[in-house]
Design a protein around this motif. Sequence first.
Motif, short mmCIF file in Angstrom:
data_model
loop_
_atom_site.label_atom_id
_atom_site.label_comp_id
_atom_site.label_asym_id
_atom_site.label_seq_id
_atom_site.Cartn_x
_atom_site.Cartn_y
_atom_site.Cartn_z
N HIS A 144 -6.36 -3.87 8.81
CA HIS A 144 -5.77 -4.27 7.45
C HIS A 144 -4.23 -4.58 7.48
N ASN A 146 -1.10 -6.88 5.31
CA ASN A 146 -0.77 -7.60 4.12
C ASN A 146 -0.73 -9.09 4.61
N VAL A 181 -4.87 -8.21 3.15
CA VAL A 181 -4.84 -7.59 1.75
C VAL A 181 -3.56 -7.91 0.81
N ASP A 182 -3.80 -8.02 -0.46
CA ASP A 182 -2.87 -8.14 -1.39
C ASP A 182 -1.81 -7.05 -1.52
N ASP A 183 -0.52 -7.52 -2.12
CA ASP A 183 0.33 -6.47 -2.39
C ASP A 183 -0.47 -5.28 -3.16
N TYR A 184 0.01 -4.02 -3.15
CA TYR A 184 -0.41 -2.89 -3.87
C TYR A 184 -1.76 -2.73 -3.55
N HIS A 185 -2.42 -2.90 -2.32
CA HIS A 185 -3.79 -2.80 -2.20
C HIS A 185 -4.61 -1.49 -2.20
N GLU A 186 -5.46 -1.14 -3.02
CA GLU A 186 -6.33 0.26 -2.95
C GLU A 186 -7.36 0.28 -1.99
N ASP A 192 -3.64 4.17 -1.89
CA ASP A 192 -3.31 2.68 -2.07
C ASP A 192 -1.87 2.46 -1.40
N GLN A 204 3.69 -2.47 3.90
CA GLN A 204 2.93 -1.53 3.29
C GLN A 204 3.05 -0.02 3.42
#
Length: 293
Positions: A144, A146, A181-186, A192, A204
């Motif tokens: 994973h 960002n 993954v996008d910003d602030y991914h959970e 998260d 991240q």
Amino acid sequence: MADVKPVEFGNFELYPIEAGRFRLDGGAMFGVVPKTLWSKQIPADDKNRILMGMRCLLIKSKKTDKAYLVDNGSGDKFNDKMASIYDLDYDHSDLISSLKNCGFEPADITDIIFTHLHFDHCGGTTTYNEQGKISEVFPKATYHVNKRHWETANHPNAREKASFFPENLDPIKNSGRLNLVDDYHEFETNLDTLIMNGHTTGQQLPVLRNGETILVYAADLIPTFTHIPLPWVMGYDMKPIQTLEEKEAFLNQAADENWHLFLEHDADHEVVTVQKENGKFMLKNTLSLAEIS
């Protein structure tokens, strides 16, 4: 049988994973802060280098049964010259032995969360096999990264280029298991991320929650306890002014809500809390991961 017992943290079991030690130039680690100040906190060797940890975090989810590893150190793919420059020390600890001490094999890791892809955070993804070819260490893990950081890592500026090694990035790219993954991914409930862009674009920081108790993997925003004071910013940061702004907001919330900060690069301090006195941020407490549960 595992030598290290898990730290119970809500729906998670946590394990600190020591992936070795190394040294970096003290001046670069503290930017404009004079050596007369920082050397009182972390002494330098005769080459002006300070001792650094590579402390990763293994998160075992009771809810999903996933085993997340946050970062994985520098790995062992260095030639003698590079190993000497960074004074790499795997006698103190190494990634695979640390995992085994916690009762895990590399194949047990289902997910690797990279804070970012500088060599000391992702080099343990691969190693050289008996034929001298690069092979993956974690054959089942989803990687994973960002999205914006992935773009930065693959098209770096001239200043940051030396931190991204093709032998680290290419196997991730070619694995078929890269998840951007996008910003602030959970990742799941109570796991998260926060996003910081001063050190490098799209760094991240994983955040774990257990009721009102919050644990943040501080990565290179707060690499050691000596980096808590606001102006103590690394010379490695791409956008130091942005780091200052991000760090101030982060530390204000960390002090107000008594966040526990898990330190990746501090050789001696595993977890810290911070406080604010007379407008200045400072160390409040140091503790082990086991003491926060």
